[in-house]
Write a protein that holds these residues in place. Structure first.
Motif, mmCIF file in Angstrom:
data_model
loop_
_atom_site.group_PDB
_atom_site.id
_atom_site.type_symbol
_atom_site.label_atom_id
_atom_site.label_comp_id
_atom_site.label_asym_id
_atom_site.label_seq_id
_atom_site.Cartn_x
_atom_site.Cartn_y
_atom_site.Cartn_z
ATOM 1 N N UNK A 180 0.793 -1.237 -0.005
ATOM 2 C CA UNK A 180 0.044 -0.172 0.027
ATOM 3 C C UNK A 180 1.042 1.268 0.109
ATOM 4 N N UNK A 181 1.803 1.339 0.653
ATOM 5 C CA UNK A 181 3.025 2.293 0.755
ATOM 6 C C UNK A 181 3.395 2.694 -0.744
ATOM 7 N N UNK A 182 3.902 1.405 -1.298
ATOM 8 C CA UNK A 182 4.348 1.657 -2.719
ATOM 9 C C UNK A 182 3.273 2.267 -3.600
ATOM 10 N N UNK A 183 1.956 1.830 -3.479
ATOM 11 C CA UNK A 183 1.013 2.282 -4.356
ATOM 12 C C UNK A 183 0.594 3.788 -4.092
ATOM 13 N N UNK A 184 1.008 4.309 -3.016
ATOM 14 C CA UNK A 184 0.754 5.423 -2.539
ATOM 15 C C UNK A 184 1.962 6.510 -3.299
ATOM 16 N N UNK A 185 3.201 5.998 -2.969
ATOM 17 C CA UNK A 185 4.398 6.852 -3.260
ATOM 18 C C UNK A 185 4.796 7.031 -4.521
ATOM 19 N N UNK A 186 4.681 5.864 -5.238
ATOM 20 C CA UNK A 186 5.420 5.448 -6.412
ATOM 21 C C UNK A 186 4.859 6.610 -7.432
ATOM 22 N N UNK A 187 3.647 7.037 -7.439
ATOM 23 C CA UNK A 187 3.234 8.232 -8.489
ATOM 24 C C UNK A 187 3.401 9.330 -8.224
ATOM 25 N N UNK A 188 4.091 9.618 -6.832
ATOM 26 C CA UNK A 188 4.395 10.983 -6.546
ATOM 27 C C UNK A 188 6.092 11.212 -6.708
ATOM 28 N N UNK A 189 6.601 9.962 -7.319
ATOM 29 C CA UNK A 189 8.052 10.479 -7.540
ATOM 30 C C UNK A 189 8.057 11.503 -8.948
#
Length: 736
Positions: free
Chosen positions: A245-254
């Motif tokens: 879930x952390x990966x789903x949240x953060x990856x699009x924000x890089x």
């Protein structure tokens, strides 16, 4: 895919090195203090921790775990309640729990080894040259076991349990495994129940933005990785779900080269190794804004992060080292590892005589080289092909609470430690500092300060030492960030004229900061919490040693270093047809500073310089010495007129000075060791003095302001210092 510390080496270090034993004792103390801290649930959102500062004086609010609804300024005592301060308190508590999880994971591995200490320290190599990582430096690994299985504690489970409950020195009711399970389980169970929200830097769930979410996630996932099989199967499975879930949240924000995105990558790397996601790991390294791009485009060739100020430099560096810790050495190319090593070496070269680092731009004003020793200690193992020199970080030992090295601002209450006070030193550093005799248990402690640093790669510079430099090298020019440092027997002076540094730039091209051999200083003020009113003053043009045009901040632009030698620099700043040029020459007894202004059209021009103590005129200063045009100008403009502008709103004791007939103003700052100033005041300009808050060293801050309306102006200032002290303490000047 998982990499971890060499736990047998860590235990040996803890058993045989007094400094490491003190770190373990502080870990136990911190673990006991924070044990049982409730996890703030998803019912109320967290808020930006930059709100946790006082509007009146910029001081931090005091975090008290027991007071979620009352927040007191550490400076003036003003009390804050309600939002956003309650939300910032919750954000700090989330960070504190991530820290507690790391303590628990460490203590799982630190039950004493039953063997005698003499058997644990049998390495025949000199202590300074020992490598806690048994793998060869080039990365070739003869160990046939999978990486995930290396360096585990192979003692029987029953023996480990006994060590945890009794021999580790903890109360039997304080179980690290139970505490870690409590924290990880709570967050993993409720993670998706936290509402996505954000301020200033993207979106988080548990935390108020993507940056804070990433830092918090790195701490928790590092703890889970360090714990390994000690976690219960159901907890491991829940943490896997949270990592996804952390990966789903953060990856699009890089999406940029920035310290924030370095932290997002560090968190995503932890997620990738947790989930065994090779594609995500490759993307973290080689994507458009991956770790390779962050290092290649974020650091200047000389090693300084593009945002310039030391705080964000080390913040980005901590993020990238966290990334490397999760991925292992293959997470970066050798070229990038070498550049990170230069990033460890660069900032100490800018330090003042007592190790204080200049707070350029939005840097925290009260930071010292030793505060960032944890990054250097971690790099010693994480960058095995480009190990940095640790000695600059221990030249000025300052007792400090135990530091959890990864970069978050954490509330800590452990007793100060005097030598190598960081988890990074225990887990990643060498047994002993280079040049330091081995401090084996039973031997007295040794001060590891005093080894001079090597010349810095990628800079143009002279290497002659100077009094007051406290081991630093001589003058140098860093063309990438546009920083020229000049030294003479009298002064250390920096002029900055490089590229714009982004949002954290204070738009202060051609600014200078100074420290004399006598200890007087003119420091960059840095910043406070971004949510505090006080920050408006610290970012204003009047808070910097520059010329202001039109009472407005400079626009974003790039300055130029035109000419440089070890005792001389000329630089230029130009925008909208305006050209400012500054030439500084240092000499054996002080320095000269000539600043010329040529504008595209007539406008307000103000020259400002500040320093320790209030400014006092020392030459002729009566009304009979004034010229007629100055008297008329003062009658037309009262002292309070200038104070009405936003950049002067924080000034006090603003007073107009009489202008001598020869237009040469003489004065000094009322502080021991202050230089004498002779300033040529341009025709039609008037001089004023004022005082202001925010001097990083706590001293009174006195300003000299010279104001006029013109198309051109020339300011020539000569600073002559009192004779430098001849006793041996001149290289240990204090600015506190």
């Amino acid at each position: 895919m998982s990499f971890g510390p060499g736990w047998p080496s860590v235990r040996r270090r803890a058993a045989t090195r007094p400094w490491a034993g003190a770190v373990v004792a502080a870990l136990r103390d911190g673990f006991a203090r924070w044990h049982g801290t409730p996890v703030p649930g998803p019912e109320r959102e967290s808020a930006w921790t930059h709100h946790y500062f006082c509007d009146a004086d910029g001081a931090a609010l005091r975090y008290d775990r027991a007071c979620p609804e009352r927040h007191v300024c550490t400076g003036c005592g003003k009390v804050y309640a309600g939002e956003p301060w309650d939300g910032a308190w919750r954000a700090k508590t989330h960070d504190a729990l991530a820290a507690q999880a790391q303590r628990a994971a460490l203590l799982l591995h630190l039950a004493p080894d039953p063997r005698p200490a003499a058997e644990l320290d049998q390495d025949p190599r000199p202590a300074a040259g020992r490598d806690p990582d048994p793998r060869p430096a080039a990365g070739r690994d003869p160990d046939p076991r999978p990486a995930a299985g290396r360096d585990r504690d192979l003692r029987p489970a029953a023996g480990r349990d006994l060590g945890l409950r009794q021999a580790a020195g903890l109360d039997p009711g304080l179980r690290p495994d139970a505490e870690l399970d409590r924290i990880l389980s709570a967050y993993a169970r409720d993670y998706l129940a936290y509402t996505p929200h954000g301020q200033a830097a993207g979106t988080g769930r548990v935390q108020p933005q993507s940056l804070d979410e990433a830092v918090w996630a790195v701490g928790l996932l590092r703890a889970a990785r360090w714990a390994g099989d000690a976690l219960a199967p159901r907890t491991r499975q829940a943490v896997d779900g949270m990592a996804a879930a952390v990966a789903d949240l953060l990856r699009p924000q890089v999406g940029a080269v920035h310290n924030i995105h370095c932290w997002l990558l560090a968190a995503l790397a932890e997620c990738a190794v947790r989930l065994g996601d090779a594609d995500l790991l490759a993307w973290c390294r080689d994507g458009e804004h991956g770790a390779e791009a962050q290092v290649r485009h974020g650091f200047h060739p000389e090693g300084l992060w593009y945002e310039i100020n030391p705080h964000y430099h080390y913040y980005a560096l901590a993020a990238l080292l966290s990334y490397v810790e999760a991925t292992g050495p293959s997470g970066l190319s050798e070229d990038s590892a070498a550049r990170l090593s230069r990033a460890i070496a660069a900032p100490p070269l800018l330090a003042y005589a007592d190790g204080r680092l200049p707070a350029y731009g939005d840097g925290w004003p009260d930071c010292f080289t030793g505060d960032f020793a944890p990054q250097a200690e971690a790099a010693w193992t994480l960058l095995p092909t480009a190990r940095p020199d640790l000695t600059p970080y221990y030249r000025h030992p300052r007792p400090a609470p135990l530091r959890l090295w990864y970069g978050a601002q954490l509330p800590e209450h452990t007793a100060p430690l005097t030598h190598r006070p960081s988890v990074a030193a225990l887990v990643f550093g060498p047994d002993d500092l280079p040049g330091e005799p081995a401090q084996v248990s039973g031997q007295p402690g040794v001060d590891g300060a005093g080894v001079a640093g090597a010349p810095h790669p990628g800079s143009d510079g002279a290497r002659a030492p100077s009094p007051g430099s406290s081991g630093a090298t001589g003058s140098f020019l860093w063309r990438g960030p546009g920083i020229a440092l000049l030294r003479s027997p009298a002064v250390r002076l920096v002029l900055r004229a490089g590229p714009d540094a982004g949002w954290h730039d204070h738009r202060d091209k051609l600014a200078v900061d100074v420290q004399t051999v006598t200890g007087w200083s003119s420091l960059d003020l840095g910043t406070s919490g971004y949510g505090a009113d006080f920050t408006a003053w610290m970012r204003s043009p009047a808070a910097h040693n520059i010329v202001t045009v039109g009472a407005r901040p400079q626009p974003a632009h790039t300055g130029r270093i035109l000419d440089w030698s070890p005792r001389h620099v000329t630089a230029e700043s130009a925008w909208d047809g305006h050209v400012l040029r500054r030439t500084i020459t240092v000499h054996d007894h002080g320095w000269t500073d000539v600043l010329t202004v040529t504008l595209a059209h007539p406008d307000e021009i103000e020259w400002a310089f500040h320093g320790d103590g209030t400014f006092t005129v020392t030459g002729p200063a009566d009304d009979q010495a004034r010229t007629p045009d100055d008297t008329a100008a003062d009658q037309a403009r009262t002292p309070d007129d200038t104070a009405t502008t936003s950049q002067h709103a924080w000034l006090t004791a603003l007073r107009t000075l009489p202008t001598p007939a020869d237009r040469h103003l003489h004065g000094t700052w009322a502080f021991p060791g202050a230089p004498h100033l002779t300033l040529t005041i341009p025709q039609g300009f008037t001089a004023r003095t004022a005082t202001a808050p925010g001097n990083p060293n706590g001293r009174p801050l006195g300003l000299l302001l010279v104001h006029g309306h013109a198309t051109t102006a020339r300011f020539r200032a000569t600073f002559t210092g009192p004779p430098a002290p001849t006793h041996s303490s001149t290289s240990r000047v204090s600015t506190t």
